[in-house]
Scaffold this active site. Sequence first.
Site, mmCIF file in Angstrom:
data_model
loop_
_atom_site.group_PDB
_atom_site.id
_atom_site.type_symbol
_atom_site.label_atom_id
_atom_site.label_comp_id
_atom_site.label_asym_id
_atom_site.label_seq_id
_atom_site.Cartn_x
_atom_site.Cartn_y
_atom_site.Cartn_z
ATOM 1 N N TYR A 119 0.925 -0.850 -0.056
ATOM 2 C CA TYR A 119 0.108 0.029 0.056
ATOM 3 C C TYR A 119 1.251 0.993 -0.044
ATOM 4 O O TYR A 119 2.201 1.167 0.404
ATOM 5 C CB TYR A 119 -0.892 0.047 1.444
ATOM 6 C CG TYR A 119 -0.260 -0.266 2.530
ATOM 7 C CD1 TYR A 119 0.287 0.819 3.279
ATOM 8 C CD2 TYR A 119 -0.187 -1.541 3.104
ATOM 9 C CE1 TYR A 119 0.763 0.638 4.448
ATOM 10 C CE2 TYR A 119 0.331 -1.742 4.295
ATOM 11 C CZ TYR A 119 0.778 -0.631 5.086
ATOM 12 O OH TYR A 119 1.462 -0.791 6.433
ATOM 13 N N ASP A 145 2.227 -3.953 22.824
ATOM 14 C CA ASP A 145 3.140 -5.333 22.572
ATOM 15 C C ASP A 145 3.827 -5.773 23.678
ATOM 16 O O ASP A 145 4.101 -7.075 23.715
ATOM 17 C CB ASP A 145 4.472 -5.253 21.575
ATOM 18 C CG ASP A 145 3.825 -4.976 19.993
ATOM 19 O OD1 ASP A 145 2.518 -5.081 19.921
ATOM 20 O OD2 ASP A 145 4.524 -5.066 19.053
HETATM 21 C C1 FAD Z 1 5.671 -6.367 9.633
HETATM 22 C C2 FAD Z 1 4.712 -5.633 10.666
HETATM 23 C C3 FAD Z 1 3.581 -5.247 10.266
HETATM 24 C C4 FAD Z 1 2.472 -4.338 11.281
HETATM 25 N N1 FAD Z 1 1.655 -3.708 10.754
HETATM 26 C C5 FAD Z 1 0.696 -3.049 11.578
HETATM 27 C C6 FAD Z 1 -0.347 -2.487 10.888
HETATM 28 O O1 FAD Z 1 -0.751 -2.245 9.557
HETATM 29 N N2 FAD Z 1 -1.253 -1.870 11.811
HETATM 30 C C7 FAD Z 1 -1.049 -1.998 13.195
HETATM 31 O O2 FAD Z 1 -1.982 -1.735 14.095
HETATM 32 N N3 FAD Z 1 -0.133 -2.668 13.713
HETATM 33 C C8 FAD Z 1 0.779 -3.385 12.933
HETATM 34 N N4 FAD Z 1 2.026 -4.020 13.412
HETATM 35 C C9 FAD Z 1 2.197 -4.213 14.750
HETATM 36 C C10 FAD Z 1 2.449 -2.834 15.374
HETATM 37 O O3 FAD Z 1 3.887 -2.344 14.771
HETATM 38 C C11 FAD Z 1 2.973 -2.958 16.920
HETATM 39 O O4 FAD Z 1 2.000 -3.943 17.465
HETATM 40 C C12 FAD Z 1 2.995 -1.539 17.403
HETATM 41 O O5 FAD Z 1 4.229 -0.970 17.066
HETATM 42 C C13 FAD Z 1 3.380 -1.813 19.172
HETATM 43 O O6 FAD Z 1 3.630 -0.449 19.835
HETATM 44 P P1 FAD Z 1 4.473 -0.526 21.183
HETATM 45 O O7 FAD Z 1 4.205 0.891 21.554
HETATM 46 O O8 FAD Z 1 3.384 -1.542 22.277
HETATM 47 O O9 FAD Z 1 5.734 -1.224 21.202
HETATM 48 P P2 FAD Z 1 6.827 -0.651 20.285
HETATM 49 O O10 FAD Z 1 6.596 -0.179 19.145
HETATM 50 O O11 FAD Z 1 7.878 -1.986 20.163
HETATM 51 O O12 FAD Z 1 7.476 0.383 21.159
HETATM 52 C C14 FAD Z 1 8.394 0.017 22.498
HETATM 53 C C15 FAD Z 1 9.105 1.338 22.888
HETATM 54 O O13 FAD Z 1 9.670 1.130 24.113
HETATM 55 C C16 FAD Z 1 10.958 1.379 23.926
HETATM 56 N N5 FAD Z 1 11.772 0.491 25.216
HETATM 57 C C17 FAD Z 1 11.895 -0.902 25.076
HETATM 58 N N6 FAD Z 1 12.562 -1.372 26.140
HETATM 59 C C18 FAD Z 1 12.834 -0.105 27.055
HETATM 60 C C19 FAD Z 1 13.452 0.208 28.340
HETATM 61 N N7 FAD Z 1 13.796 -0.767 29.095
HETATM 62 N N8 FAD Z 1 13.400 1.264 28.848
HETATM 63 C C20 FAD Z 1 12.817 2.344 28.006
HETATM 64 N N9 FAD Z 1 12.219 2.342 26.640
HETATM 65 C C21 FAD Z 1 12.204 1.063 26.017
HETATM 66 C C22 FAD Z 1 11.619 0.908 22.605
HETATM 67 O O14 FAD Z 1 12.858 1.496 22.184
HETATM 68 C C23 FAD Z 1 10.295 1.303 21.860
HETATM 69 O O15 FAD Z 1 10.343 2.804 21.387
HETATM 70 C C24 FAD Z 1 3.087 -4.518 12.425
HETATM 71 C C25 FAD Z 1 3.937 -5.292 13.119
HETATM 72 C C26 FAD Z 1 4.805 -5.859 12.118
HETATM 73 C C27 FAD Z 1 6.176 -6.697 12.705
#
Ligand code: FAD
Length: 398
Positions: free
Chosen positions: A213, A291
């Site tokens: 896309y 996540d």
């Molecule tokens: C191939 C692929 C395609 C995807 N497509 C989609 C989509 O189209 N739509 C959708 O809704 N989702 C999609 N996802 C899922 C989505 O990317 C994740 O679910 C989302 O990014 C999770 O966000 P988060 O903030 O929970 O975790 P993350 O994005 O992993 O962020 C976690 C943050 O915490 C920080 N961190 C980690 N450990 C520490 C620590 N000890 N101290 C301080 N900071 C820390 C990291 O540096 C990071 O910035 C996709 C995933 C993949 C792999």
Amino acid sequence: MSGLKVTVVGGGIGGSAAALALLRAGCDVHVYEQVASKSEVGAGIQLSPNATRLLHRYGLADALGGVAVKPSHVEIKRWDDGRILGREELGRAVEEAYGAPYYHFHRADLLSILTAALPAERLHSGWRCVDVRQTNAGATTVFDDGTAIDSDVVVGADGIHSVVRKVLFGDERPRFSGNVAYRGLARAERLTHLNLEHCATNWMGPGGHFVHYFVSGGRFLNFVAVSEQDSWDRESWNDRGNVADAKRCYAGWHPQIHQILGAVDETFKWALFDRPPLSAWSVGRVTLLGDACHPMLPYMAQGAAQAIEDGATLAACLTGIAPAGVAEALANYETWRKPRTAAIQLAARGNATTFHLVDGVEQQKRDAEMAAWVGLSPRREAIFGFDAERLQPAAPLS
Ligand SMILES: Cc1cc2nc3c(=O)[nH]c(=O)nc-3n(C[C@H](O)[C@H](O)[C@H](O)COP(=O)(O)OP(=O)(O)OC[C@H]3O[C@@H](n4cnc5c(N)ncnc54)[C@H](O)[C@@H]3O)c2cc1C
């Protein structure tokens, strides 16, 4: 205004969106991100109305609309001859039905809009959390330089390898799904001869699927090329990928897939992990979101959307709560969120089988079901129509 002091560990999409929701709820929130200068991977992300509705309420509609692509529809194509197997409307039909758009973004664009909306003094970059401790009176987040920050609530939004989760529930590694994804962005002008529409396309075939896309106002075509692989023996869970290897995974597939893969200079290869749904997300004053507690395969395009929903529900549960009531509020938060996120995690896992069927009876049954799709499916109603700020039971995914 509760004025609760909240520490969010992790400044990704989930942590940043949660901080915006918590600020609106009157919390004194600070986000601590381990990376000194946080940017997102060079890839796209789809965001459905259940998430964009919340971001619009946070005042981000103009900023998001300025960088997004609004896809008109989703189409499913057969791997070898490109026949259209199914089509579902997005675009205006979704916006009218659910009051918010379906968007395609470059991840960096989305993350920078979320972080720019946070007051600068509330986002602390280069802070790596190594431990969390708590008593009945409060919680302390400890960072790698020994600094300890006290607060009423700690939220682990630190992704699939969450340190906060490990502190709460022990070290249980995520499960390698047997799927790997090559991801990349191709400049749109390198693909003009394909006359691609502004829609989401998913090619399904034996042992893999291929999604593409447009993002960044149409300047780039994003692709996610998923194939099956027995094991992942690298320590890192993402790696620089090789275009020739990616093409080999699609030997015999439609030429358009090879033309898209041939239009990029580099790809990244990701091992795809998930976990079974967790039975608990919180202990006392410490909880998880995104996540960190419900990593899922990306086959429902809902991981980030569910993280954004988590933040909205968490803020609703903490609104008007005194420090003594935090543990009960967090217990409520996970009671609202767990059934919905678990259902979507399991549905995403199911799609790993459905999307990758070899040609045969099961594939023909799947194709017949998709051919019968008309307009907006009931599953979309359950996912897109959900409002995470209104504390309500989640409708089953049909
Ligand atoms: C191939 C692929 C395609 C995807 N497509 C989609 C989509 O189209 N739509 C959708 O809704 N989702 C999609 N996802 C899922 C989505 O990317 C994740 O679910 C989302 O990014 C999770 O966000 P988060 O903030 O929970 O975790 P993350 O994005 O992993 O962020 C976690 C943050 O915490 C920080 N961190 C980690 N450990 C520490 C620590 N000890 N101290 C301080 N900071 C820390 C990291 O540096 C990071 O910035 C996709 C995933 C993949 C792999």
